[in-house]
Design a protein around this motif. Structure first.
Motif, PDB file in Angstrom:
ATOM      1  N   VAL A   1     -18.634  -3.844  46.150  1.00 17.98           N
ATOM      2  CA  VAL A   1     -19.298  -2.574  46.436  1.00 17.98           C
ATOM      3  C   VAL A   1     -18.358  -1.670  47.228  1.00 17.98           C
ATOM      4  CG1 VAL A   1     -21.309  -1.497  47.495  1.00 17.98           C
ATOM      5  CG2 VAL A   1     -21.517  -3.755  46.454  1.00 17.98           C
ATOM      6  N   TYR A   2     -17.755  -2.251  48.256  1.00 17.76           N
ATOM      7  CA  TYR A   2     -16.813  -1.479  49.069  1.00 17.76           C
ATOM      8  C   TYR A   2     -15.661  -0.964  48.209  1.00 17.76           C
ATOM      9  CZ  TYR A   2     -19.032  -3.356  53.322  1.00 17.76           C
ATOM     10  OH  TYR A   2     -19.906  -3.687  54.313  1.00 17.76           O
ATOM     11  N   THR A   3     -15.142  -1.843  47.356  1.00 16.04           N
ATOM     12  CA  THR A   3     -14.013  -1.453  46.514  1.00 16.04           C
ATOM     13  C   THR A   3     -14.392  -0.275  45.629  1.00 16.04           C
ATOM     14  OG1 THR A   3     -13.573  -3.807  46.409  1.00 16.04           O
ATOM     15  CG2 THR A   3     -12.245  -2.403  45.002  1.00 16.04           C
ATOM     16  N   LEU A   4     -15.589  -0.340  45.039  1.00 12.85           N
ATOM     17  CA  LEU A   4     -16.030   0.748  44.163  1.00 12.85           C
ATOM     18  C   LEU A   4     -16.139   2.057  44.949  1.00 12.85           C
ATOM     19  CD1 LEU A   4     -17.298   1.799  41.471  1.00 12.85           C
ATOM     20  CD2 LEU A   4     -19.513   1.274  42.507  1.00 12.85           C
ATOM     21  N   ILE A   5     -16.826   2.004  46.087  1.00 13.93           N
ATOM     22  CA  ILE A   5     -17.065   3.241  46.842  1.00 13.93           C
ATOM     23  C   ILE A   5     -15.762   3.799  47.398  1.00 13.93           C
ATOM     24  CG2 ILE A   5     -18.264   4.237  48.823  1.00 13.93           C
ATOM     25  CD1 ILE A   5     -20.380   2.035  48.463  1.00 13.93           C
ATOM     26  N   ILE A   6     -14.994   2.928  48.029  1.00 18.47           N
ATOM     27  CA  ILE A   6     -13.751   3.409  48.643  1.00 18.47           C
ATOM     28  C   ILE A   6     -12.774   3.857  47.566  1.00 18.47           C
ATOM     29  CG2 ILE A   6     -11.760   2.721  50.021  1.00 18.47           C
ATOM     30  CD1 ILE A   6     -13.647   0.884  51.600  1.00 18.47           C
ATOM     31  N   GLY A   7     -12.691   3.076  46.480  1.00 19.89           N
ATOM     32  CA  GLY A   7     -11.755   3.409  45.402  1.00 19.89           C
ATOM     33  C   GLY A   7     -12.100   4.732  44.739  1.00 19.89           C
ATOM     34  N   SER A   8     -13.396   5.045  44.604  1.00 22.13           N
ATOM     35  CA  SER A   8     -13.715   6.283  43.901  1.00 22.13           C
ATOM     36  C   SER A   8     -13.778   7.501  44.806  1.00 22.13           C
ATOM     37  CB  SER A   8     -15.040   6.159  43.127  1.00 22.13           C
ATOM     38  OG  SER A   8     -15.768   5.045  43.518  1.00 22.13           O
ATOM     39  N   LEU A   9     -14.122   7.321  46.058  1.00 20.35           N
ATOM     40  CA  LEU A   9     -14.434   8.494  46.873  1.00 20.35           C
ATOM     41  C   LEU A   9     -13.433   8.800  47.977  1.00 20.35           C
ATOM     42  CD1 LEU A   9     -18.249   7.900  47.155  1.00 20.35           C
ATOM     43  CD2 LEU A   9     -16.985   9.175  45.432  1.00 20.35           C
ATOM     44  N   PHE A  10     -12.531   7.891  48.246  1.00 18.70           N
ATOM     45  CA  PHE A  10     -11.569   8.170  49.313  1.00 18.70           C
ATOM     46  C   PHE A  10     -10.168   8.246  48.730  1.00 18.70           C
ATOM     47  CE2 PHE A  10     -15.272   6.487  51.373  1.00 18.70           C
ATOM     48  CZ  PHE A  10     -15.416   7.302  52.480  1.00 18.70           C
ATOM     49  N   PRO A  11      -9.388   9.197  49.193  1.00 25.37           N
ATOM     50  CA  PRO A  11      -8.064   9.404  48.609  1.00 25.37           C
ATOM     51  C   PRO A  11      -7.142   8.224  48.882  1.00 25.37           C
ATOM     52  CG  PRO A  11      -8.330  10.719  50.606  1.00 25.37           C
ATOM     53  CD  PRO A  11      -9.674  10.117  50.307  1.00 25.37           C
TER      54      PRO A  11
ATOM     55  N   ALA B   1     -16.705  -6.480  37.097  1.00 25.98           N
ATOM     56  CA  ALA B   1     -15.580  -6.601  38.017  1.00 25.98           C
ATOM     57  C   ALA B   1     -15.606  -5.512  39.081  1.00 25.98           C
ATOM     58  CB  ALA B   1     -14.258  -6.542  37.261  1.00 25.98           C
ATOM     59  N   GLY B   2     -16.223  -4.388  38.788  1.00 21.89           N
ATOM     60  CA  GLY B   2     -16.317  -3.341  39.794  1.00 21.89           C
ATOM     61  C   GLY B   2     -15.056  -2.490  39.878  1.00 21.89           C
ATOM     62  N   SER B   3     -14.086  -2.794  39.048  1.00 22.91           N
ATOM     63  CA  SER B   3     -12.848  -2.031  39.126  1.00 22.91           C
ATOM     64  C   SER B   3     -12.838  -0.939  38.052  1.00 22.91           C
ATOM     65  CB  SER B   3     -11.659  -2.956  38.927  1.00 22.91           C
ATOM     66  OG  SER B   3     -11.813  -3.634  37.701  1.00 22.91           O
ATOM     67  N   SER B   4     -13.936  -0.877  37.346  1.00 21.31           N
ATOM     68  CA  SER B   4     -14.002   0.035  36.205  1.00 21.31           C
ATOM     69  C   SER B   4     -13.605   1.453  36.591  1.00 21.31           C
ATOM     70  CB  SER B   4     -15.421   0.044  35.655  1.00 21.31           C
ATOM     71  OG  SER B   4     -15.609   1.187  34.856  1.00 21.31           O
ATOM     72  N   LEU B   5     -12.592   1.951  35.913  1.00 21.74           N
ATOM     73  CA  LEU B   5     -12.138   3.302  36.197  1.00 21.74           C
ATOM     74  C   LEU B   5     -13.169   4.309  35.735  1.00 21.74           C
ATOM     75  CD1 LEU B   5      -8.349   3.080  35.418  1.00 21.74           C
ATOM     76  CD2 LEU B   5      -9.455   3.430  37.628  1.00 21.74           C
ATOM     77  N   THR B   6     -13.847   3.979  34.613  1.00 16.63           N
ATOM     78  CA  THR B   6     -14.809   4.940  34.085  1.00 16.63           C
ATOM     79  C   THR B   6     -15.965   5.140  35.053  1.00 16.63           C
ATOM     80  OG1 THR B   6     -15.664   3.095  32.847  1.00 16.63           O
ATOM     81  CG2 THR B   6     -14.336   4.690  31.632  1.00 16.63           C
ATOM     82  N   LEU B   7     -16.405   4.060  35.704  1.00 13.04           N
ATOM     83  CA  LEU B   7     -17.490   4.205  36.669  1.00 13.04           C
ATOM     84  C   LEU B   7     -17.034   5.051  37.849  1.00 13.04           C
ATOM     85  CD1 LEU B   7     -20.325   3.638  37.629  1.00 13.04           C
ATOM     86  CD2 LEU B   7     -19.579   1.425  38.483  1.00 13.04           C
TER      87      LEU B   7
END
Lengths: 77, 718
Positions: free
Chosen positions: B441-451, B634-640
């Motif tokens: 969850v953290y990876t998804l949120i941080i990966g998508s929303l933080f530079p 996996a939660g690493s989905s770039l599309t998500l």
């Protein structure tokens, strides 16, 4: 020269004899049941990282007490 | 719970042999040898302390029940947990009265250990002594026959691990069972003053207690204002309400009286001091102020790494097996609700239970080795000071650390603490530590929303945020312990002084450790596991029903039929997204929206939060379905990630700003939205109250913190 000190004041590994046990009743009763009674030979063998608790050796067993409560036990060096 | 049924009714009328003794006297090993390691494990009524019962065959007697009484130093009690020993040995409080009591006495410290024997003899219990550890004690061990003659009961030397003396012990137990005589044996003489006091106290004892001097003495020494004993009538409390000096005088007379006998008569039977050079040498290193700490931290690193990396391949294997089995079933029963239920509801739930097992096995195997070797007591010694600052038990350190892998085994590991209050407090804060299920969850949120910037060109901003979340979880757990232990009466209870024995180092017996690990795992599966499966099925129902979009925005069947085959999956995913949005979970999401809008969340995130109850990482997959993306666990989905960045509010502003991301991170860090954790807390505390409290307080805390962060951020114009 013999002198009476409290347990935490004992130098490490120095043999002493318990003189008197005081303190909160339940605590006192429990350590006495475990053999820490007047006349028992005791040594301070370890002090935990932040200076508390202490480990004692008595009656070929090891017992840990906190400094504050161990101070209620007086020993003769 | 079925295991806590009243022992008297559920068990046979076979003779009952109780096994008692100090902790670390080889009692468990003896129990395992006598019963062939087959224990029926239950709980003592009202207390979540395990009650282990086994069965043994005695020549000339036939089958007998063997009860393993938790290790105790004395019959005198101060807490409900300590009271178990006296209740079990005398058959009070609904317990069955034992027909023989075997007390394990460690031969290397037989003088001190005999105190418990003397107490039992004063009650006139059918006592016999199993003198254990005689192989270790060598010359220091007393002669059993001579010791028995002085004590007035039979003493048998046993080395349970090698089976030596077990046959003799069995014969002695059989002899004791055939001998109906019960005689009170006192090895010290109370003064006239104490005898009068005992006689007075006897008249105040409840009718169903034995009316003997030993029982009166027990009451005088145990019952006092502020004790945590159960079932003490008010009349008795009044009778033994004496001034402190009088109580001390009673204690002195009894304990010093017994020790006078033990030191004068028993001590000379040991002709040598036992050899403690190994323990002495090892302790010089392992409890050395800084070397000991270093080694401890190193050991904890190994444990942590083992839980994370070691268990991972197994967990993935189980996951794949269950996923494959689910696919098979769906193929076998295409389109049927039953197949769907079995595969996605039931099997997924069973799989979730199975996936906890590798970590449970590993953690308990490790804990078993630490406990049996004598090291666990050293952990309590080393960690007492820092943990005490947070009102936690020194032994709570390992469960807290294990919480970083998963709260479920960590909560089970709180069993290493004796007091219920210490255990419950640890259980209430462990779910705040950052478990591995939060990481996707953290990876998804941080990966998508933080530079993906580097602060000052060196420090990766995203990585730092992950580290911050870990530190935040630990700080939250410690602070919560501090606050809960002050604010909550059941967790408050006055701080007890530490009286901790550091047992001699001994080689752990693998058979005992294995038995314990097996016991724990089996009970997890049967008790908590059932609840986890039920919750999983309920959540599946919420997320998967109704099966078709309740109010379809278009004719999906026609839409799917119209497009060319290559584009079909996309339309099907769009349909699935609409279905989920209109499912029961979707309705809950919409119902929740007013409550979570002040945190910056919309109802689609609400659906994700419902999904996260299955397990936190399911949030990622659920959000994927909500946005009509390809399944990706996996939660690493770039599309998500792309999708999240593009998602807009009705007014056209981006929904997922870094501020919403932060609010979501804080919410996930604090809220105990994990049905498995709640199920295991229910199982370990034996009540519904604690899991409900845990859920309520973490939810409120999470809401408040997210609210504060989001609204402050908005005021600052972020």
């Amino acid at each position: 020269m013999k002198s009476v000190v409290s347990l935490p004041e004992l130098p490490l590994r120095k043999l002493a004899v318990v003189e008197a046990v005081e303190g909160d009743r339940a605590f006192r009763r429990r350590i006495m049941e475990m053999g820490l009674i007047p006349g028992t030979k005791v040594r301070l063998v370890a002090v935990a990282p932040m200076g508390d608790p202490l480990t004692l050796e008595l009656r070929s067993s090891r017992l840990s007490l906190r400094r504050k409560e161990a101070a209620q036990v007086r020993v003769r060096v | 719970m079925s295991q806590s049924s009243t022992p008297a009714s559920a068990e046979s009328l076979r003779p009952l042999v109780a096994l008692a003794g100090h902790p670390n006297t080889g009692k468990t090993t003896l129990f395992n040898v006598l019963t062939g390691s087959r224990a029926r494990v239950g709980n003592y009524p009202g207390i979540t302390v395990e009650r282990r019962m086994g069965e043994a065959g005695l020549e000339g007697v036939g089958p007998v029940d063997v009860l393993d009484i938790p290790g105790t130093y004395s019959l005198v009690a101060r807490t409900g947990e300590e009271q178990i020993a006296i209740n079990a040995m005398l058959g009070l409080a609904g317990q069955r009265r034992p027909d023989a009591v075997v007390i394990c006495v460690d031969a290397t410290q037989f003088v001190r250990s005999s105190h418990l024997v003397l107490q039992a003899l004063e009650f006139g219990l059918p006592v016999l002594v199993a003198l254990t550890m005689t192989d270790e004690a060598k010359e220091a061990a007393p002669d059993p026959a001579e010791m028995g003659r002085h004590l007035g009961c039979e003493v048998v030397s046993v080395v349970a691990a090698h089976g030596r003396g077990v046959a003799e012990l069995n014969t002695a137990i059989a002899r004791r069972l055939r001998d109906p005589e019960r005689r009170e044996i006192w090895h010290w003489q109370p003064t006239a003053w104490l005898r009068r006091l005992l006689a007075e106290t006897r008249t105040a004892l409840p009718a169903d207690w034995p009316s003997c001097d030993a029982m009166a003495l027990w009451a005088l020494m145990s019952v006092e204002p502020g004790d945590e004993l159960h079932g003490i009538p008010a009349a008795l409390r009044r009778a033994v309400h004496l001034p402190p000096e009088t109580r001390k005088r009673v204690d002195d007379e009894a304990i010093l009286g017994r020790y006078a006998f033990m030191d004068a008569t028993l001590a000379p039977l040991g002709h040598h001091e036992p050899d403690r050079s190994l323990t002495e040498r090892v302790d010089r290193i392992l409890i050395h102020p800084w070397l000991g700490l270093l080694i401890f931290l190193l050991l904890m690193f190994v444990l942590f790494e083992g839980l994370f990396a070691g268990a991972d391949p197994l967990i993935h294997l189980i996951e794949r097996v269950f996923a494959a089995a689910g696919d098979e079933i769906k193929h076998a029963l295409p389109g049927s609700i039953l197949g769907h239920f079995v595969a996605d509801g039931l099997l997924a739930g069973v799989g979730a239970v199975a996936m906890f097992l590798p970590q449970i096995l590993l953690l308990f195997f490790f804990l078993g080795l630490l406990e049996d070797s004598g090291y666990l007591a050293r952990v309590a010694f080393l960690m007492d000071r820092p943990m005490r600052a947070m009102h936690l038990h020194g032994r709570a350190f390992i469960p807290l650390l294990a919480g970083f892998a998963c709260a479920v085994p960590a909560i089970m590991a709180t069993r290493t603490m004796e007091r219920r209050r210490d255990r419950v407090l640890a259980m209430m804060v462990i779910p705040l530590t950052t478990c591995s299920a939060r990481l996707p969850v953290y990876t998804l949120i941080i990966g998508s929303l933080f530079p993906a910037r580097r602060i000052g060109g060196v420090l990766p901003a995203q990585g730092l945020l992950v580290v911050f979340m870990y530190a935040f979880g630990m700080a939250a757990a410690l602070l919560a312990a501090l606050i809960l232990s002050r604010a909550l009466p059941p967790l408050r209870s006055r701080r007890l002084p530490l009286v901790l024995e550091l047992p001699p180092y001994r080689r752990p017996r693998l058979r005992d450790v294995r038995g314990m690990v097996w016991d724990r795992s089996r009970r997890f599966v049967t008790d908590a596991g059932t609840l986890i499966v039920i919750c999983s099925v309920v959540l599946w129902g919420l997320l998967d029903f109704p099966r078709q979009p309740a109010s379809p925005s278009r004719d999906w069947k026609a839409a799917i039929a119209q497009v060319e085959p290559a584009a079909r999956p996309e339309v099907e995913r769009a349909k699935e997204a609409e279905r989920l949005q209109q499912s029961y979970a979707g309705r809950i999401g919409k119902l929740m929206e007013p409550a979570i809008a002040p945190l910056g969340f919309d109802w689609k995130i609400g659906i994700g939060l419902v999904g996260a109850f299955v397990a936190r990482e399911v949030f990622v997959a659920t959000m994927g379905v909500v946005y009509g993306l390809e399944p990706d666990t996996a939660g690493s989905s770039l599309t998500l990630r792309e999708k999240l960045r593009q998602e807009k509010r009705p007014d056209g502003s981006p929904l997922y700003t870094p501020l919403v991301g932060l609010s979501l991170l804080l919410f996930f860090a604090l809220a105990c939205q994990c049905t498995s954790t709640l199920a295991v807390v229910r199982r370990e505390t034996g009540s519904l109250r604690w899991p409900l409290f845990l859920f309520a307080y973490t939810s409120v805390l999470a809401w408040l913190v997210s609210f504060a962060a989001y609204q402050t951020g908005r005021l600052l114009g972020l």
